[in-house]
Write an enzyme that holds these catalytic residues in place. Sequence first.
Site, PDB file in Angstrom:
ATOM      1  N   ASN A  12       4.384  -8.929   1.494  1.00  0.00           N
ATOM      2  CA  ASN A  12       4.968  -7.328   1.768  1.00  0.00           C
ATOM      3  C   ASN A  12       4.443  -7.549   3.790  1.00  0.00           C
ATOM      4  O   ASN A  12       3.083  -7.462   4.063  1.00  0.00           O
ATOM      5  CB  ASN A  12       4.537  -6.503   1.905  1.00  0.00           C
ATOM      6  N   GLU A 101       3.723   4.067   1.802  1.00  0.00           N
ATOM      7  CA  GLU A 101       3.855   4.452   3.003  1.00  0.00           C
ATOM      8  C   GLU A 101       5.054   5.068   2.746  1.00  0.00           C
ATOM      9  O   GLU A 101       5.173   5.686   4.075  1.00  0.00           O
ATOM     10  CB  GLU A 101       3.773   2.906   3.453  1.00  0.00           C
ATOM     11  N   GLY A 175      -4.599  -1.611   2.351  1.00  0.00           N
ATOM     12  CA  GLY A 175      -5.617  -1.772   3.915  1.00  0.00           C
ATOM     13  C   GLY A 175      -6.866  -1.184   3.881  1.00  0.00           C
ATOM     14  O   GLY A 175      -7.494  -1.220   4.862  1.00  0.00           O
TER      15      GLY A 175
HETATM   16  P1  13P Z   1      -2.913  -4.627   1.605  1.00  0.00           P
HETATM   17  O1  13P Z   1      -3.159  -6.080   0.716  1.00  0.00           O
HETATM   18  O2  13P Z   1      -2.687  -5.212   3.304  1.00  0.00           O
HETATM   19  O3  13P Z   1      -4.054  -3.817   1.644  1.00  0.00           O
HETATM   20  O4  13P Z   1      -1.658  -3.863   1.668  1.00  0.00           O
HETATM   21  C1  13P Z   1      -0.780  -4.065   0.254  1.00  0.00           C
HETATM   22  C2  13P Z   1       0.339  -3.562  -0.271  1.00  0.00           C
HETATM   23  O5  13P Z   1       0.753  -2.589   0.627  1.00  0.00           O
HETATM   24  C3  13P Z   1       1.226  -4.188  -0.259  1.00  0.00           C
HETATM   25  O6  13P Z   1       2.753  -3.408  -0.504  1.00  0.00           O
END
Ligand code: 13P
Length: 253
Positions: A12, A101, A175
Amino acid sequence: MTPSIRPLIVGNWKMNGLTASLNEFNAFGAGNDAALRRAVDLIICPPATLLSALAHSAPGKGISIGAQDCHMKDSGAHTGDLSAAMLADAGASAVLVGHSERRADHGESDAIVRAKAEAAYRNGLTAIICVGETRAEREAGKTLSVIRRQLKGSVPETMTARDLVIGYEPVWAIGTGLTPTAKDVEEVHASIRAELKKIIGKEEGARTRILYGGSVKPTNAKELLAVPNVDGLLVGGASLKAEDFLTIAGFYR
Ligand code: 13P
């Protein structure tokens, strides 16, 4: 992993990527060798501005293209939105719905996520429905009940293992560099499997891919992939670099 299920790794890209990212995508294709193609399905979800370009460049690379969101309607007066029909037309074969998100930034409820999953289904796209608890919910011991409620509210009963993927992404792990323990992931994925069987039926629920997402890196992917009922990964930051993404997928070789 679930022995009878073909694994899937989804990248993603979120709100990252300009035209120059096509070079990176070519590197994804170059590294996706025969052994990897035999072992695992790969999907990259670029921002919508790059969907069409990546879809044009995808043939021969063994990588499918997904979108990051869709509207619940197929067309109409919804300025700035994109329908599942448009995404399919641009070359997508899958779409993320209910990413945390989107749930947080755009107030998407379970009912909205469900309607988006139905739109994906109507238009022949695999719906990757995302669920996950916040830190406060985990600390209050509510993780499993929150996930159950999200699944009940977001997953249409008519879906099958062919057109549905579940992404478990603890909000606090996205994240942040933090990940749940393998034992915690195992507990949540087992609970998702049980709930899915109730919602879409025993056979379809047993075959549906359940991905883990949240701070997946080349350094922790192997351990996560070994967890029962983890049928692949949903990768954010580490999917922006072909080398990292291919290293993660490469654990399935
Ligand atoms: P990260 O791998 O950057 O933590 O993001 C995960 C995510 O939200 C994938 O959809």
